[in-house]
Design an enzyme around this catalytic site. Structure first.
Site, PDB file in Angstrom:
ATOM      1  N   GLN A  14       0.828  -1.214   0.000  1.00 25.73           N
ATOM      2  CA  GLN A  14       0.000   0.000   0.000  1.00 25.73           C
ATOM      3  C   GLN A  14       0.859   1.259   0.000  1.00 25.73           C
ATOM      4  OE1 GLN A  14       0.091  -2.299   2.368  1.00 25.73           O
ATOM      5  NE2 GLN A  14       0.049  -1.439   4.437  1.00 25.73           N
ATOM      6  N   GLN A  69      26.912 -11.551   6.229  1.00 22.57           N
ATOM      7  CA  GLN A  69      25.822 -11.618   5.253  1.00 22.57           C
ATOM      8  C   GLN A  69      24.841 -12.723   5.592  1.00 22.57           C
ATOM      9  OE1 GLN A  69      25.401  -9.084   2.897  1.00 22.57           O
ATOM     10  NE2 GLN A  69      26.964  -8.450   4.347  1.00 22.57           N
ATOM     11  N   HIS A 112      21.719 -11.929   7.704  1.00 24.47           N
ATOM     12  CA  HIS A 112      20.603 -11.174   7.139  1.00 24.47           C
ATOM     13  C   HIS A 112      19.364 -12.039   6.954  1.00 24.47           C
ATOM     14  CE1 HIS A 112      21.899  -7.117   6.260  1.00 24.47           C
ATOM     15  NE2 HIS A 112      23.016  -7.544   5.715  1.00 24.47           N
ATOM     16  N   GLU A 120      27.219  -9.634  -5.146  1.00 27.53           N
ATOM     17  CA  GLU A 120      26.865  -8.314  -4.626  1.00 27.53           C
ATOM     18  C   GLU A 120      28.072  -7.691  -3.925  1.00 27.53           C
ATOM     19  OE1 GLU A 120      23.549  -6.420  -1.534  1.00 27.53           O
ATOM     20  OE2 GLU A 120      24.045  -8.551  -1.463  1.00 27.53           O
ATOM     21  N   HIS A 121      28.650  -8.409  -2.966  1.00 26.21           N
ATOM     22  CA  HIS A 121      29.828  -7.961  -2.229  1.00 26.21           C
ATOM     23  C   HIS A 121      30.983  -8.915  -2.529  1.00 26.21           C
ATOM     24  CE1 HIS A 121      26.310  -6.899   0.390  1.00 26.21           C
ATOM     25  NE2 HIS A 121      26.883  -5.712   0.325  1.00 26.21           N
ATOM     26  N   ASP A 130      28.905  -1.244   4.312  1.00 25.71           N
ATOM     27  CA  ASP A 130      27.478  -1.179   4.633  1.00 25.71           C
ATOM     28  C   ASP A 130      27.115   0.112   5.349  1.00 25.71           C
ATOM     29  OD1 ASP A 130      26.486  -3.457   3.497  1.00 25.71           O
ATOM     30  OD2 ASP A 130      26.407  -4.628   5.332  1.00 25.71           O
ATOM     31  N   GLU A 168      12.022   5.335 -45.584  1.00 32.47           N
ATOM     32  CA  GLU A 168      11.160   4.679 -44.597  1.00 32.47           C
ATOM     33  C   GLU A 168       9.679   4.893 -44.893  1.00 32.47           C
ATOM     34  OE1 GLU A 168      12.323   6.008 -40.711  1.00 32.47           O
ATOM     35  OE2 GLU A 168      14.166   4.823 -40.704  1.00 32.47           O
ATOM     36  N   HIS A 191       8.018  13.519 -42.381  1.00 32.87           N
ATOM     37  CA  HIS A 191       9.352  13.716 -41.819  1.00 32.87           C
ATOM     38  C   HIS A 191      10.269  14.349 -42.873  1.00 32.87           C
ATOM     39  CE1 HIS A 191       8.099  11.062 -38.569  1.00 32.87           C
ATOM     40  NE2 HIS A 191       9.287  11.192 -37.975  1.00 32.87           N
TER      41      HIS A 191
END
Length: 460
Positions: free
Chosen positions: A215, A283, A286, A351-352, A385, A439, A444
């Site tokens: 939401q 890590q 997490h 990622e790391h 971090d 074209e 154009h």
């Protein structure tokens, strides 16, 4: 409780199959989540504030008569900043200074407008302008991340974004945050994290609302009577938030759809094993789906790291999560050489990426794909971090092969500048007309030809 990352050897016949199996992670979202998110987005788009209030009461347990009761003020930010311990205030400001300094340098390097004139006097260039308004999602359910607020708000501020709108859920303890019914309703004062609000004060957040979930993403994407419509939404969240961001992309921009956190350590055996074990933990703690991998050509060193894991794990408050992560997705891989370790790292595109070596700059040129590269034994991923300076919002799940860290450039857009001189129109008009006729786009072609001297007759 034990944590036994799988042991692999690159010289074994079954390495490739075992390696692929350990890397596998599906980003597929549960169909029930997808449907619920779709319903929430549609409802917020139609009913606006009323829908947001209903879902915030249902999911977070916060009952409010109006959205005004869920809006945090600058006075709230300042009060939170003044209320936290002095050591936290100092750390927050020091981290913010370093993050701001890094992103200021980033803006100077790549974020300026430019132009030039060619031999005809035609001006060509690029105009760089900031987005008008961005939304930042800051998690506030299972955990709160003031560091993520800094990493999202500061580059937006440096880029020149005028309005930074933060949404942060503050659920009542015991509320059903996953979207079930029956939450115990309370007042509008949920569990606010003072360090998050203090970070908002330091980072320059413009407005903030204590709403979360799909939401909140819908309110930012579509706008309501109270929540402003933004141009882009950044920041991490749960599966509902990720699904909602994916669905509103196109109406607004988004940073990325992030997967579980990852760390890959390239080690030559010179770093204390306890340091590397704790870096793997950093890590793994997490999420059960986080991935921690160690690549090293020294089998005895892998044994030492496993011993350190066994010894240190019981002292970790999040030992159960770490163990599940390491057992399910962790790996200690014995390579033939550091060169081979670098090649495997490029395949993973983590990622790391820590280069835990006495000679990190020897190996860095071989590393092509990573969200962030941490060079040397003293460069723990955790410093990146929180306070090193570069952004900690990084591509995951191998997307570092084609994606970059969050930065100033994510909060800017570029417009091409073209000013054609009269002389330039003579040269360019002929070229454009020829291609346009080819074209089949006569309008154009004629638009270009009408600026030629003399004007050629229209073709049939």
């Amino acid at each position: 409780m034990q944590a036994k990352p799988v042991r692999l050897r690159t010289d074994s016949a079954d390495f490739e199959a075992a390696f692929r199996d350990r890397l596998h992670w599906s980003a597929d979202t549960d169909a029930a989540i997808e449907q619920r998110v779709a319903d929430i987005l549609a409802d917020v788009q139609v009913r606006g504030d009323a829908a947001v209030l209903d879902y915030t009461a249902r999911f977070d347990g916060l009952a409010a008569e109006s959205m005004a009761a869920l809006e945090l003020t600058q006075a709230d930010f300042k009060a939170a900043f003044d209320a936290i311990p002095a050591a936290q205030r100092d750390a927050l400001q020091a981290a913010a200074r370093r993050v701001r300094s890094y992103h200021e340098a980033q803006k100077k390097a790549s974020g300026e407008s430019w132009s030039y004139r060619d031999e005809d006097g035609t001006l060509l260039g690029q105009k760089v302008t900031p987005l008008d308004r961005v939304g930042i999602y800051v998690p506030g359910g299972k955990a709160a991340y003031p560091s993520s607020l800094l990493m999202n708000a500061i580059p937006a501020h440096v880029a020149g974004v005028q309005e930074i709108i933060m949404v942060v859920p503050t659920p009542v303890r015991g509320s059903v945050a996953t979207g079930g019914s029956g939450a115990q309703l309370a007042s509008t004062q949920g569990e606010r994290n003072e360090l998050v609000l203090a970070a908002a004060y330091v980072a320059g957040v413009t407005r903030a609302f204590t709403i979360g979930g799909a939401q909140a993403v819908a309110a930012l994407a579509y706008g309501t009577a109270t929540v402003p419509k933004v141009d882009k939404i950044t920041g991490p969240g749960n599966a509902y938030v990720a699904s909602a961001k994916k669905r509103v992309f196109g109406t607004v921009g988004i940073d990325m759809i992030a997967g579980p956190s990852e760390i890959l350590v390239l080690a030559d055996g010179s770093t204390p094993a306890d340091w590397v074990a704790m870096d793997l933990f950093s890590q793994a703690e997490h999420d059960e789906l986080a991935q921690s991998i160690l690549l090293c050509p020294d089998a005895a060193y892998l044994d030492a790291v496993q011993e350190a894991i066994d010894r240190l794990l019981p002292s970790m408050p999040r030992a159960e999560i770490i163990a599940k992560s390491l057992n399910g997705r962790g790996a200690l891989i014995h390579t033939r050489s550091m060169e081979e370790a670098c090649a495997i790292s490029n395949r993973i595109a983590p990622e790391h990426l820590e280069v835990s070596s006495n000679e990190p700059h020897r190996w860095e040129p071989l590393l092509r794909h990573a969200g962030a590269i941490f060079l040397g034994a003293y460069t723990s991923e955790s410093l990146g971090d929180y306070c090193a300076g570069p952004n900690h919002v990084l591509p995951t799940s191998g997307t570092a092969r084609f994606s970059s860290p969050l930065g100033v450039y994510d909060f800017q857009k570029r417009s091409s500048l073209i000013e054609v001189s009269e002389a330039g129109a003579q040269a360019l008009g002929t070229i454009a007309a020829e291609l346009a006729y080819g074209e089949g786009l006569q309008a154009h072609a004629r638009a270009a030809e009408l600026r030629l001297v003399p004007v050629p007759p229209a073709r049939g």
